[in-house]
Every structure is written in C-alpha cells, then in structure tokens.
Design an enzyme around this catalytic site. Structure first.
Site, PDB file in Angstrom:
ATOM      1  N   HIS A   1      -8.643  -3.909  -1.730  1.00 55.66           N
ATOM      2  CA  HIS A   1      -7.430  -3.448  -1.071  1.00 55.66           C
ATOM      3  C   HIS A   1      -7.313  -4.096   0.314  1.00 55.66           C
ATOM      4  O   HIS A   1      -8.271  -4.142   1.080  1.00 55.66           O
ATOM      5  CB  HIS A   1      -7.441  -1.929  -0.920  1.00 55.66           C
ATOM      6  CG  HIS A   1      -6.142  -1.373  -0.447  1.00 55.66           C
ATOM      7  ND1 HIS A   1      -5.026  -1.323  -1.259  1.00 55.66           N
ATOM      8  CD2 HIS A   1      -5.748  -0.865   0.754  1.00 55.66           C
ATOM      9  CE1 HIS A   1      -4.016  -0.800  -0.584  1.00 55.66           C
ATOM     10  NE2 HIS A   1      -4.433  -0.517   0.647  1.00 55.66           N
TER      11      HIS A   1
ATOM     12  N   ASP B   1      -9.303  -3.262  -6.121  1.00 55.21           N
ATOM     13  CA  ASP B   1      -8.511  -2.298  -5.356  1.00 55.21           C
ATOM     14  C   ASP B   1      -8.569  -0.929  -6.028  1.00 55.21           C
ATOM     15  O   ASP B   1      -8.491  -0.831  -7.268  1.00 55.21           O
ATOM     16  CB  ASP B   1      -7.060  -2.793  -5.295  1.00 55.21           C
ATOM     17  CG  ASP B   1      -6.210  -2.090  -4.260  1.00 55.21           C
ATOM     18  OD1 ASP B   1      -6.267  -0.837  -4.180  1.00 55.21           O
ATOM     19  OD2 ASP B   1      -5.474  -2.774  -3.536  1.00 55.21           O
TER      20      ASP B   1
ATOM     21  N   SER C   1       0.836  -1.197   0.000  1.00 50.87           N
ATOM     22  CA  SER C   1       0.000   0.000   0.000  1.00 50.87           C
ATOM     23  C   SER C   1       0.877   1.256   0.000  1.00 50.87           C
ATOM     24  O   SER C   1       1.683   1.445  -0.905  1.00 50.87           O
ATOM     25  CB  SER C   1      -0.961  -0.055   1.188  1.00 50.87           C
ATOM     26  OG  SER C   1      -1.943   0.941   1.090  1.00 50.87           O
TER      27      SER C   1
END
Length: 335
Positions: free
Chosen positions: A296, A266, A168
């Site tokens: 995500h 995502d 991330s």
C-alpha cells in the site's frame, strides 16, 4: 478451515521498494497520534514543483458551498492557462485513511498532472474523521462535484468528460461518490479512477484474511482504526451504508467506466479485485491492474520501476477517459 496465519511478505517485495519500508517507523494509529500524522502528510509525499507546470497551470485555493447547512468546502483548483480549449476534468479526492491528508499538500503533483493531461483538476479538502463522521466527507465531495458541474461553462469544462479519482481512502470516497451520483441522478460521471481504494470495512473482520497482504504501511490495525473513526462504531457490522463502504453496494449497474490499480501486497488487494470482478459482471467497462511486489502506498517511491509502470498505466487510462491529447515536458501537445 482456511489457515489464516500471517506469513512474512518481505521476500515478495520488489527490490527497489524495500528501502522505503526498511526506513519506516512502524506506528499504531490512535487519536492521540492524529495531530502528528496530519502534520507530516505533506512531508511524506515529498512532491517537488515542476517549473514548466507552474508556468502552464494556474492553481487557486478557494471554497465552494458546503452540503446543506454544513461549512463551505475547501478546494484546490488547477487550471491550464491556455485559453479557448474545452477540457475534461478530474474531481480528485485525497487519501489518508479517512483521518488525515489534505488537498493542498498535493498541489505540485496535481499541477504537473493537469499539465500532462491538459485537464482541469479540482481537489477536495473534505472534513476528516473522527471529528466528522460519515456521511460528512462524501457529502463534501458531492458538494464539490455540484460546484464543478455548475461552473463548467465558466471553467471551460466539458460536462460529459468529468470524472472522479482518488487514492486509498480517497479512492473509497471516489467509489462512494460514484454510487451517490448514480442514485441521486443529478450529475453523470464519465469515469471513476481508483488507486488502491479503501472500499470494504468487512476486511477488518474477515476470517479469511490474506496472509501475504497488509504487512507494510497500512496494516489491519490501522485499517480498523480508520474505519471506526469514519463510522463511529466498530467496522463489519450489519448496518454500514454502501455510501460509506462502496463494496457493500448491492447493485453496481449504471456506474461509470472504472480503472482500478492496487498492489499484490496491499491490505486492500482482495477487496479491490472483488469489486472489479463485480463491476465486470455488472457490465461496467473495467480495467484492473495488480502489481506484484507492491504494498500500500508504493507510489510514495516515485523512482521504483513498479511505480513508474503504474503511473504510465494510470496516465494512459486518464487520457482515454478525458479524451485529451498528452502534453510533453516542453508544454507541446503530442500524439
């Protein structure tokens, strides 16, 4: 004009990933919520210690010299106890939207990974936004890389097998660090391993947003908040550095071999695919995985089939990048 209207994507989610999002309480990020968000980071990971990993890998918390006159940088250092082996190393950068997370909450998972890959892991506890804006976090990561390279002989690390990894926002920082290392020319990274990386602030302002992505876990609203905290200004402007948002780099030539994985649902899927496409066109060996039905942070559901498949893909790529022999659950090296 493209129809950008949001459509529900729950029907696209893999069945064994549904329960996690159904139990989540939706939140809108704000500076007032940051203390609560940060305090709960470790609990969300739900990492359990592996007794064999504790036996085989020593973990140390320490600090290394910070960038310039800035504070020292905290690290978690994971060292396999077997002596006399020269190993590759991972410089790991945690996620958290640039505004939360820490290196120490991930100690159980990193200790297990260091055992399985027979490698050394240095996880960076970089400064968070908005208290520290760009370039504080990436400079902290660069300082940790400088320390790792400088201490390679003492740690038993092969300098030609040092790479960077992150998830991330940590994947975004890893990609930015790879650009910074390339351009400064002081340290050569062997690989970059990017898990659903957050690399393009322009996703916040695109007029062609993906109608099937970003409904769960990390939303467009959270994304705007994270980028604004990092940059100190609204995302999407003309003067954002590519050391903050790697997707803005005009030239990707000279970067290390790259692994990227992301979920099809995502919010970052389009920016991640676009970055992989540009890396391939720049002549960079690039491996890209996009997992259908995954949102995500799907790694937070460790027993899901998609998560297990993604973990195997990631582990295999790291083994190749590190030049390591895998270690099985008993601690024995296996082919």
């Amino acid at each position: 004009m493209t129809d950008n209207s949001r459509i529900g994507s729950r029907h696209l989610v893999e069945q064994d990933l549904l329960d996690f999002i159904d139990k989540m309480t939706p939140i809108t990020l704000s500076e007032e919520l940051l203390p609560t968000l940060r305090a709960g980071f470790g609990a969300r990971l739900e990492l359990e210690e592996d007794s064999k990993a504790v036996e085989m890998v020593e973990t140390l918390r320490r600090t290394v010299p910070g960038p310039g006159d800035d504070p020292d940088v905290g690290i978690a250092l994971h060292l396999p106890r077997e002596a006399g082996v020269t190993r590759g190393a991972i410089l790991h950068i945690h996620g958290g939207g640039y505004v939360s997370g820490d290196a120490y909450a991930m100690i159980p998972g990193h200790r297990r990974l260091a055992m399985e890959l027979d490698c050394i892991i240095v996880s960076v506890d970089y400064r968070l936004a908005p208290e520290t804006r760009f370039p504080g976090a990436v400079e902290d990561c660069y300082a940790a890389l400088a320390w790792l390279v400088g201490e390679a002989d003492a740690l038993g690390v092969d300098r030609s097998r040092i790479g960077v990894m992150g998830e991330s926002a940590g994947g975004g920082l890893a990609a930015s660090l790879a650009l910074l290392a390339r351009d400064r020319g002081e340290y050569a990274l062997a690989y970059q391993h990017l898990i659903y990386p957050m690399i393009d602030d322009r996703t916040c302002v695109t007029e062609d947003s993906n109608p099937c992505a970003g409904e769960f876990v990390w939303t467009a609203e959270s994304n705007r908040f994270g980028w604004k905290c990092l940059l100190g200004t609204e995302p999407g402007g003309p003067d954002v550095s590519h050391y903050a948002a790697a997707a803005r780099a005009p030239d990707l030539r000279g970067l290390p071999a790259t692994f990227i994985n992301t979920g099809a649902l995502d919010l970052f899927v389009d920016e991640d695919i676009a970055y992989a496409h540009r890396l391939i066109r720049a002549g960079i060996p690039t491996e890209l995985h996009v997992y259908p039905g995954a949102y995500h942070g799907f790694h937070l559901v460790p027993d899901a089939r998609t998560t297990q498949r993604a973990y195997c893909d990631s582990r295999d790529a790291l083994l190749r990048a590190l030049g390591s022999e895998p270690v099985d659950a008993t601690g024995a090296r296996s082919a």
